[in-house]
Motif scaffolding. Structure first.
Motif: not given
Length: 429
Positions: A69-77, A84-90, A151-164
Motif C-alpha cells: 500500500i505504501i509503495a502504491g501497488k495496492e489501494e487502502q480501504t 514528500r519522499a521518492k519511494i522505491t520498493y523491493a 537481488r535484482l529488486s534490492i539493487g534497483i530499489a537502492m540505486y535509483l536515488e531514493p528517499d525512502l
C-alpha cells in the motif's frame, strides 16, 4: 513531518465461500453470507529522515499488505499516506516485470524514476556490479530463482536515488555474502539521509538495521517504539504461542481471525473524528470528514490544512457585481452609438455647409461677373444721337469702332443704316 506518515490505514478483502459453506448459511441472511477479512485494522506510522523502521509479525499479520500500500501497488480501504519522499520498493513478488529481462527491468525502472540519460549508464553499471547476476541479467525475470529475484529488486530499489526504501521480506532468502553486502549498502544510504522501512518475520533482521519497530499481528498494531523493547515483546508472544498445545493454537488463531472478520471500521473512523475535532473541525464538517476518510484516502487533511495556513494569503481581487457590469457595458454602448451618430451628423452638416458655401461662392462669382459687365458697359460706352440718315459704316469710322460692334451693342442685326434722331450706343474712345 518526516519522510512518511500514515494514519488509519485499513485493508478489507472479500472471502469467497465454498459450496458447503454457502449451503450451511442458506438459513441465514444474505448479509451473513458475504464475509470479509480485514487484513489491516487502523495502522498508524511515521518515519524520520535517515531512520530505519522495522515491521515484525508472523506470516499473515499484514506486513506485506502494508508495504504494498505504501509503495502504491495496492489501494487502502481507508486511511491517509502523507509523504514528500521518492519511494522505491523491493520484494520477492510484483517488484519486477517477470516477462522482461533483468536489464530491461533496470532500464524501465530508471525511465519511470525520471533519471536523465547522463546518469542512467552509471546507475545501470552500479546495479549490475551490485547484484552480481552475470549473464542472468539478459534472461527473463520469470526464469530467476527467488534469491536472484530478490537481488535484482534490492539493487534497483537502492540505486535509483531514493528517499525512502521499502524492503519487504527479502533478507531471509539471501546468502551470507550478499546479505553482508546489502547491510553495508543500507548503512551507507542511511548515513546520507535515506530512510528505510524493513518488514521481516525474523526479529534479528530488524534489530540489525532499525532504530524503531512496529509489531503487527492479525492486521492490528500491538506495539510501536524503540526496536529492542518492541522486539522483546514480540519474542515473548512467540514463546507464549509456541508453548500452547495444538488445539489451543488452533482456537487462538480461529479467535483472532474471527476478530478480523467482525472488525467494525466505525471504530477507526471515530478516532479520526476525534483528531479532526482537536484541530478545529465541528459537526458541520461531518460530510467533508466522511468523504476524506472513506472516498479520497489521499494526503492527511490535517497536514493539508497546516500547509494551507503557511501559504501567504493572496489578496482577493474585488469582484464587481454583475448588474453593475451590465450597466457599465450599456453605458459604453450608448456613448459609442451617440458618438457615431454625432460624427455622422457633423459630417452631413459639414457637407451641407460646404455645398452652401460652394453655391454662394458660385452665385457671388456670377453676380460679380454680372456687376463687372454692367460697370464695364456703363464706363466703356457712350450714347450718341444720329444727326442725319447715315450708314453704320460712317458712324463706325466717326467713333473709332467697327460696324459689327455697333450692331452687337444696339441689337441691330444686319441693319446697315441709321435714321436721323435715332439713339445708339458706341464704344468710348
Amino acid at each position: 513531518m518526516g519522510k512518511l506518515e500514515i494514519k488509519y490505514i485499513t485493508k478489507e478483502l472479500p472471502l469467497t465461500l465454498d459450496k458447503k459453506a454457502v449451503k450451511k448459511s442458506k438459513g441465514k441472511k444474505k448479509k451473513d453470507e458475504e464475509q470479509h477479512l480485514w487484513v489491516l485494522r487502523g495502522v498508524n506510522l511515521n518515519i524520520n529522515d535517515g531512520e530505519a523502521i522495522g515491521i515484525v509479525g508472523t506470516n499473515g499479520s499484514g506486513k506485506s499488505a502494508l508495504m504494498r500500500i505504501i509503495a502504491g501497488k495496492e489501494e487502502q480501504t481507508t486511511g491517509f499516506i502523507t509523504s514528500r519522499a521518492k519511494i522505491t520498493y523491493a520484494g520477492t513478488q510484483d517488484a519486477l516485470d517477470s516477462d522482461l529481462t533483468g536489464l530491461e527491468n533496470i532500464r524501465q525502472a530508471i525511465t519511470d524514476s525520471g533519471i536523465d540519460d547522463f546518469k542512467s549508464d552509471h546507475i545501470i553499471n552500479a546495479i549490475l556490479n551490485f547484484t552480481e547476476l552475470g549473464e542472468w541479467i539478459y534472461t527473463p525475470v520469470k526464469e530467476y530463482s527467488t534469491a536472484q529475484y530478490a537481488r535484482l529488486s534490492i539493487g534497483i530499489a537502492m540505486y535509483l536515488e531514493p528517499d525512502l526504501v521499502l524492503l519487504d521480506n527479502v533478507f531471509g532468502i539471501l546468502d551470507q555474502p550478499f546479505y553482508l553486502k546489502t547491510s553495508n549498502k543500507v548503512q551507507e544510504l542511511k548515513d546520507k539521509g535515506v530512510s528505510f522501512l524493513i518488514a521481516d518475520s525474523k526479529s534479528i533482521v530488524v534489530e540489525g538495521f532499525c532504530e524503531r519497530a512496529l509489531w503487527l499481528q492479525y492486521g492490528e498494531v500491538q506495539d510501536f517504539g524503540p526496536t529492542q523493547s518492541v522486539v522483546q515483546q514480540y519474542n515473548y508472544s512467540l514463546d507464549w504461542f509456541n508453548a500452547l498445545t495444538h488445539p489451543e493454537k488452533n482456537d487462538f488463531i480461529a479467535k483472532k481471525q474471527q476478530e478480523q472478520m467482525d472488525f467494525n471500521i466505525d471504530s477507526v473512523y471515530e478516532e479520526f473524528k476525534i483528531e479532526q475535532f482537536k484541530h478545529g473541525y465541528t459537526r458541520k464538517d461531518e460530510p467533508r470528514m466522511r468523504k476524506a476518510f472513506f472516498v479520497d484516502k489521499g494526503v492527511d487533511p490535517v497536514y493539508l490544512d497546516q500547509q494551507a495556513k503557511k501559504q501567504p494569503k493572496k489578496k482577493k481581487k474585488r469582484k464587481w457585481p454583475k448588474v453593475l457590469f451590465v450597466l457599465i457595458l450599456l453605458a459604453v454602448l450608448i456613448l459609442g452609438a451617440g458618438y457615431v451618430l454625432s460624427t455622422q451628423h457633423a459630417k452631413k452638416k459639414s457637407t451641407a455647409a460646404s455645398s452652401t458655401i460652394s453655391v454662394s461662392l458660385a452665385q457671388s462669382s456670377s453676380q460679380t461677373k454680372s456687376s463687372s459687365t454692367k460697370v464695364s458697359n456703363q464706363t466703356s460706352t457712350v450714347k450718341i444721337v444720329a444727326q442725319k440718315d447715315e450708314s453704320l459704316t460712317d458712324l463706325a469710322k466717326q467713333y473709332g469702332t467697327t460696324e459689327q460692334k455697333l450692331q452687337e451693342l444696339n441689337h441691330l442685326g444686319s441693319n446697315q443704316n441709321v435714321k436721323k434722331g435715332q439713339t445708339l450706343i458706341a464704344p468710348k474712345k
